[in-house]
Design an enzyme around this catalytic site. Structure first.
Site, mmCIF file in Angstrom:
data_model
loop_
_atom_site.group_PDB
_atom_site.id
_atom_site.type_symbol
_atom_site.label_atom_id
_atom_site.label_comp_id
_atom_site.label_asym_id
_atom_site.label_seq_id
_atom_site.Cartn_x
_atom_site.Cartn_y
_atom_site.Cartn_z
ATOM 1 N N CYS A 85 0.810 -1.221 0.000
ATOM 2 C CA CYS A 85 0.000 0.000 0.000
ATOM 3 C C CYS A 85 0.842 1.269 0.000
ATOM 4 O O CYS A 85 0.298 2.372 -0.078
ATOM 5 C CB CYS A 85 -1.014 0.012 1.142
ATOM 6 S SG CYS A 85 -0.391 -0.531 2.729
ATOM 7 N N HIS A 316 -9.263 3.702 0.286
ATOM 8 C CA HIS A 316 -7.854 3.295 0.280
ATOM 9 C C HIS A 316 -7.622 2.320 -0.879
ATOM 10 O O HIS A 316 -7.594 1.107 -0.678
ATOM 11 C CB HIS A 316 -7.529 2.650 1.629
ATOM 12 C CG HIS A 316 -6.121 2.209 1.826
ATOM 13 N ND1 HIS A 316 -5.093 2.493 0.951
ATOM 14 C CD2 HIS A 316 -5.549 1.486 2.844
ATOM 15 C CE1 HIS A 316 -3.963 1.965 1.412
ATOM 16 N NE2 HIS A 316 -4.223 1.349 2.554
#
Length: 363
Positions: A85, A316
């Site tokens: 991420c 996200h």
């Protein structure tokens, strides 16, 4: 050699299985590249490389596929980066090292959770070192830092309210590239209330405190910036973000959510500035308890973080999220005309890593 961001764009962030579900990762990234070139006054002939971060995509060299699909031509190479991420911000750091004077690098990230075919998730670390699920890890970090459920609910509510207000005021409009019929981020909830958050139950671990309301979503989206040398930015007469410093660090895989703390400290030290000098701070809000623990570790007032809402409200899209932070800095500093103001973006990474950059708005 100093490098600057001279354009920054992103797609709306979609909720997995909803507005962008029919689009692949290549579709999302390819949609952003042409408007980015127009914003920067560049052509495909000016581009030396496309660097894209991606986390759970289709495999292959996604950056090359997206560059070809966007019509940049067969002579523009592509490089795909995977730092989980943190991939989108890592791609920016890698891209900055590849910039040549008079040429540009397009760098960012993309994720299509909707079309990913990878079953489960890949390991972040060897099991013996600790490889917790992210929700479980967030609960552990929040407990160790003494972050109450009430603080988490209040933080999440503020994120939603800020994002909704920013969207309603049109503050996202200049950075967004409508795609797939979607022109607005899907996740921010205008009707979110403290009472609604308080009713939600913890979802990751027994005795935990993270709920669906205080956690980021599972999302689709892409974000990319255009990088040139500072000398080239000046020659072209473009406003931008001068990259003052970056840092990438490793920590224990057992507490991955804290990775942005040493990364932010290192980037600030390298830039020769402190948190009090920073006007706009974008930390990736994976979980409210996690970002609050990071704020406490940095002695940073949470109210200073994500002034227009963060990932709890916006979403996200893993491989894109770090690049989303950079786009958000560009809008709040460059598009807002805050010449000389400083910005910090930082993101924690599964497996125990962190990436951060410090930038200065310039004309």
């Amino acid at each position: 050699m100093t490098v600057a961001v001279v354009a920054a764009r992103r797609t709306p962030i979609g909720t997995a299985g909803h507005g962008l579900a029919a689009l692949t990762a290549a579709d999302l990234a390819a949609a952003v590249l042409p408007p980015l070139l127009v914003d920067a006054g560049l052509t495909a002939q000016d581009v030396t490389e496309v660097v894209l971060g991606n986390c759970t995509g289709p495999g292959g060299d996604l950056a090359r596929v997206a560059a070809l699909q966007a019509g940049l031509g067969v002579t523009v190479p592509g490089l795909t980066v995977d730092r989980q991420c943190g991939s989108g911000l890592a791609a920016l750091v890698v891209g900055a090292a590849l910039v040549e004077d008079g040429r540009a690098v397009l760098a960012g990230g993309v994720e299509s959770a909707s079309t990913s075919t990878r079953p489960g998730r890949a390991p972040f670390a060897p099991a013996g070192l600790g490889d917790p699920e992210m929700g479980e890890a967030a609960d552990l970090v929040a407990a160790a830092a003494g972050i109450s459920r009430e603080r988490q609910d209040a933080y999440a509510l503020r994120s939603h309210r800020r994002a909704v207000a920013a969207a309603d005021d049109g503050r996202f409009a200049a950075e967004l590239v409508p795609v797939g019929g979607l022109s607005r981020d899907e996740r921010p909830r205008p009707g979110m209330t403290g009472e609604r958050l308080a009713r939600m139950r913890p979802i990751f671990s027994a005795g935990g405190t993270a709920t669906a309301g205080t956690s980021c979503g599972i999302n689709d989206g892409a974000a990319v910036v255009a990088l040139v040398t500072e000398a080239d930015r000046v020659r072209r007469g473009l406003p931008g973000l001068r990259l003052l410093a970056s840092a990438t660090v490793g920590i224990s895989p057992r507490t991955p959510g804290l990775g942005l703390v040493p990364a932010a400290r290192a980037a600030l030290d390298r830039a020769g500035v402190g948190l009090d000098d920073i006007a706009v701070i974008e930390l990736n809000e994976a979980f409210a308890g996690q970002v609050l623990a990071c704020c406490d570790a940095l002695a940073l007032a949470p109210e200073r973080v994500c002034l227009e809402g963060g990932a709890i409200a916006l979403g996200h899209p893993w491989g894109a999220s770090g690049a989303v932070l950079a786009v958000r800095l560009f809008t709040q500093l460059v598009r807002a005309g805050r010449v000389g103001a400083l910005g910090l973006a930082a993101i924690a990474v599964g497996g125990g890593q962190g990436v951060a950059i410090v930038v200065e708005s310039c004309r």
